[in-house]
Write a protein that holds these residues in place. Structure first.
Motif, short mmCIF file in Angstrom:
data_model
loop_
_atom_site.label_atom_id
_atom_site.label_comp_id
_atom_site.label_asym_id
_atom_site.label_seq_id
_atom_site.Cartn_x
_atom_site.Cartn_y
_atom_site.Cartn_z
N VAL A 1 16.39 9.76 -50.57
CA VAL A 1 17.83 9.96 -50.33
C VAL A 1 18.10 10.90 -49.17
CG1 VAL A 1 18.32 9.54 -52.77
CG2 VAL A 1 18.13 11.88 -51.96
N GLY A 2 17.12 11.70 -48.76
CA GLY A 2 17.35 12.65 -47.68
C GLY A 2 17.15 12.08 -46.29
N GLN A 3 16.91 10.78 -46.16
CA GLN A 3 16.61 10.20 -44.85
C GLN A 3 17.74 10.28 -43.83
OE1 GLN A 3 13.51 9.23 -43.69
NE2 GLN A 3 13.08 10.35 -45.59
N PRO A 4 19.03 10.19 -44.23
CA PRO A 4 20.08 10.36 -43.21
C PRO A 4 20.00 11.70 -42.50
CG PRO A 4 21.00 9.34 -45.17
CD PRO A 4 19.60 9.73 -45.53
N LEU A 5 19.56 12.74 -43.21
CA LEU A 5 19.38 14.04 -42.58
C LEU A 5 18.06 14.09 -41.83
CD1 LEU A 5 20.18 17.01 -42.11
CD2 LEU A 5 19.14 17.55 -44.32
N HIS A 6 17.03 13.49 -42.41
CA HIS A 6 15.71 13.55 -41.80
C HIS A 6 15.69 12.97 -40.39
CE1 HIS A 6 11.39 13.08 -41.19
NE2 HIS A 6 11.62 11.82 -40.89
N MET A 7 16.49 11.91 -40.14
CA MET A 7 16.43 11.26 -38.83
C MET A 7 16.94 12.13 -37.69
SD MET A 7 14.75 8.56 -39.07
CE MET A 7 14.98 8.10 -37.36
N SER A 8 17.54 13.27 -38.01
CA SER A 8 17.93 14.22 -36.98
C SER A 8 17.04 15.45 -36.96
CB SER A 8 19.41 14.65 -37.17
OG SER A 8 20.28 13.58 -36.92
N SER A 9 15.93 15.38 -37.69
CA SER A 9 14.99 16.50 -37.74
C SER A 9 14.31 16.68 -36.39
CB SER A 9 13.93 16.24 -38.82
OG SER A 9 12.83 17.12 -38.67
N PRO A 10 14.05 17.91 -35.99
CA PRO A 10 13.33 18.13 -34.73
C PRO A 10 11.90 17.61 -34.77
CG PRO A 10 13.59 20.18 -35.96
CD PRO A 10 14.45 19.16 -36.64
N LEU A 11 11.42 17.22 -35.96
CA LEU A 11 10.07 16.69 -36.08
C LEU A 11 10.01 15.18 -35.93
CD1 LEU A 11 8.89 18.85 -39.12
CD2 LEU A 11 8.49 19.26 -36.69
N VAL A 12 11.17 14.54 -35.72
CA VAL A 12 11.22 13.09 -35.57
C VAL A 12 11.26 12.74 -34.08
CG1 VAL A 12 12.55 11.00 -36.03
CG2 VAL A 12 12.37 12.77 -37.78
N PRO A 13 10.21 12.14 -33.54
CA PRO A 13 10.20 11.84 -32.10
C PRO A 13 11.37 10.96 -31.65
CG PRO A 13 8.00 11.61 -33.03
CD PRO A 13 8.93 11.80 -34.19
N ALA A 14 11.80 10.03 -32.51
CA ALA A 14 12.86 9.10 -32.11
C ALA A 14 14.16 9.81 -31.77
CB ALA A 14 13.10 8.07 -33.22
N VAL A 15 14.42 10.95 -32.39
CA VAL A 15 15.69 11.64 -32.14
C VAL A 15 15.75 12.14 -30.69
CG1 VAL A 15 15.03 13.99 -32.82
CG2 VAL A 15 17.37 13.23 -33.14
N TYR A 16 14.58 12.40 -30.09
CA TYR A 16 14.57 12.84 -28.69
C TYR A 16 14.86 11.67 -27.75
CZ TYR A 16 12.63 17.04 -30.71
OH TYR A 16 12.45 18.17 -31.48
N VAL A 17 14.50 10.45 -28.18
CA VAL A 17 14.91 9.27 -27.43
C VAL A 17 16.44 9.17 -27.47
CG1 VAL A 17 14.78 6.76 -27.32
CG2 VAL A 17 12.75 8.08 -27.97
#
Length: 482
Positions: A429-445
């Motif tokens: 359930v926490g994935q909407p927040l996780h996708m903006s985590s600084p540990l997610v490479p895709a967010v830098y794209v």
């Protein structure tokens, strides 16, 4: 002693991958192997790994062929009409633009690839936001939350990890969660509507023609390096060429995030997917659409195991769309990088989960955790897991949470009569927040192509992403899923 060593192994794993001292694959293999020796059971390492690989093979097959299937669907143009339709729906109205951003990101997220989703979404929507002088953090925030909800698809990463770590079927996690996730997606669209109204009041509404004739801004370029495994650079420009953001070449995001991205112009002069790319198969559009609908329907109805469905789907899609062997090889090669990274991660996880379970460390850690949780909270481990998934998946990678922490929570839940499947469902359930985590490479794209400072994106999105995650958790509890 096993409790201490278990937590030390998890902590070592988390620190090394968060500090980027080791890749997740290397850490998943070497750290547990080292601790297995410390425990004095190094002679049994082979047995632990073989047992783990046997249980993880179906998950690896599902991810491999799902990536190939949806990669081919993007190549042949399945999503192109959706992009064009959403651009026409927007009509230069800020409210429609923000809602269109959420819808586009959600639809393209069907391929389970965060980087591809963000490249397609930003390429299509960025010129509209710039010409209408809308807030770009609204675009990045809405896209990240929509992708976060859709990232829970069985081939998207988190669900597969949860299934891998707990040795359960990904279908049994995802299918019952569909109503709660649907509520979460509706919440994102409603939020996009509210934010769009706010943007409409701030900037007003123009016709599309008025938006197109606005004075273009000076062209700039942002280069993003290190977007993840297999990543190169992401560049985007504004200004000439009808305000189209320029080319994008991306990296991988979460496991099961692939490398795919194309650019071009939509019917209205705004960039979407390249309408002249050689892999397009317009005459086979309805075949591909029906094949995708049939595949997803069969998955939901559990007609066949998901790995078998995607294996058949990928083989059929390649054969029909690219009947010549060299073309098939080229399409497979185009997605091979991500397939190798993802399947390697899954099999490497066999070492981590095998050692954690085989040595008895997970049992000892679970017993300690059970003793520390107040008796009144034990039967509510589903709720506890859901709440913990928000900060834990934000401050650590999905690898760390699902392979390191979730097995312990599941063991603690079982001790209080909470099923492993409930814990697994709560963990996503926490994935909407996780996708903006600084540990997610895709967010830098995402922020790189949108030319948004990561700090600005974070300050905007965190509160809304937390709200979306809590909505999913509440819906799951209300529907009796968690």
């Amino acid at each position: 002693m096993l409790t201490i060593l278990g937590f030390a192994m998890i902590a070592t794993f988390l620190v090394l991958i968060m500090m980027k001292k080791m890749s997740p694959i290397a850490a998943l293999v070497l750290i547990p192997a080292l601790f297995c020796v410390f425990v004095g059971k190094g002679a049994h390492l082979g047995d632990y790994v073989i047992d783990g690989v046997s249980s993880l093979a179906p998950t690896a097959a599902m991810l491999m062929f799902a990536i190939v299937y949806f990669g081919v669907m993007i190549d042949v143009g399945l999503f192109d009409p959706i992009v064009r339709a959403i651009l026409k729906f927007c009509k230069a109205d800020p409210m429609r633009v923000v809602v269109g951003t959420a819808l586009l990101a959600a639809i393209v997220s069907l391929d389970g690839d965060g980087s591809t989703t963000f490249m397609i979404t930003v390429s299509a929507m960025y010129p509209l936001y710039k010409r209408l002088k809308m807030s770009l953090v609204v675009m990045t925030g809405v896209a990240a939350m929509a992708n976060g909800v859709m990232n829970t698809l069985p081939w998207g990463g988190p669900t597969a990890r949860a299934a891998t770590a707990l040795k359960v079927d990904a279908t049994d996690i995802f299918v019952p969660m569909i109503p709660a996730l649907a509520v979460g997606l509706v919440a994102v669209v409603v939020l996009a509507y509210v934010l769009g109204l706010r943007e409409r009041r701030r900037v007003g509404t123009l016709t599309l023609d008025e938006a197109l004739v606005r004075e273009p801004e000076p062209e700039t370029e942002t280069v993003l390096v290190g977007a993840g495994a297999g990543a190169g650079a992401v560049s985007g420009g504004s200004g000439a060429r009808s305000g189209a953001a320029r080319g994008a070449a991306g990296g991988s995001g979460e496991a099961a995030d692939g490398d795919a991205g194309t650019d071009g112009a939509s019917d209205d002069g705004f960039q979407g997917l390249d309408p002249n790319r050689p892999t397009l198969r317009p005459k086979l559009y309805w075949f591909n659409a029906l094949l995708t609908v049939a595949l997803l329907t069969a998955m939901i109805m559990e007609l066949l195991p998901i790995p078998v469905l995607f294996l058949l789907g990928a083989a059929l899609a390649l054969t029909v769309n690219f009947p010549h062997i060299p073309d098939q090889k080229a399409r497979i090669a185009a997605h091979a990088d991500n397939v190798l990274n993802v399947s390697g991660m899954v099999f490497a996880a066999a070492v981590f989960t095998g050692v954690l379970t085989g040595t008895g460390m997970v049992d000892h850690m679970a017993n300690w955790l059970v003793d520390t949780i107040p008796d009144g909270m034990g039967p509510q481990m589903g709720l506890v897991t859901g709440l913990l998934s928000l900060p834990l998946t934000y401050f650590m990678s999905n690898d760390g949470f699902y392979f390191g922490v979730l097995p312990v929570l599941a063991e603690a839940g079982q001790a209080h009569g909470v099923s492993t499947l409930e814990i697994a469902r709560a963990s996503i359930v926490g994935q909407p927040l996780h996708m903006s985590s600084p540990l997610v490479p895709a967010v830098y794209v995402l922020v790189g192509m949108a030319k948004v400072e990561f700090g600005d994106h974070t300050r905007f999105v965190v509160k809304w992403a937390v709200l979306t995650s809590l909505v999913i958790l509440a819906a799951g509890i209300l529907f009796g899923i968690i």
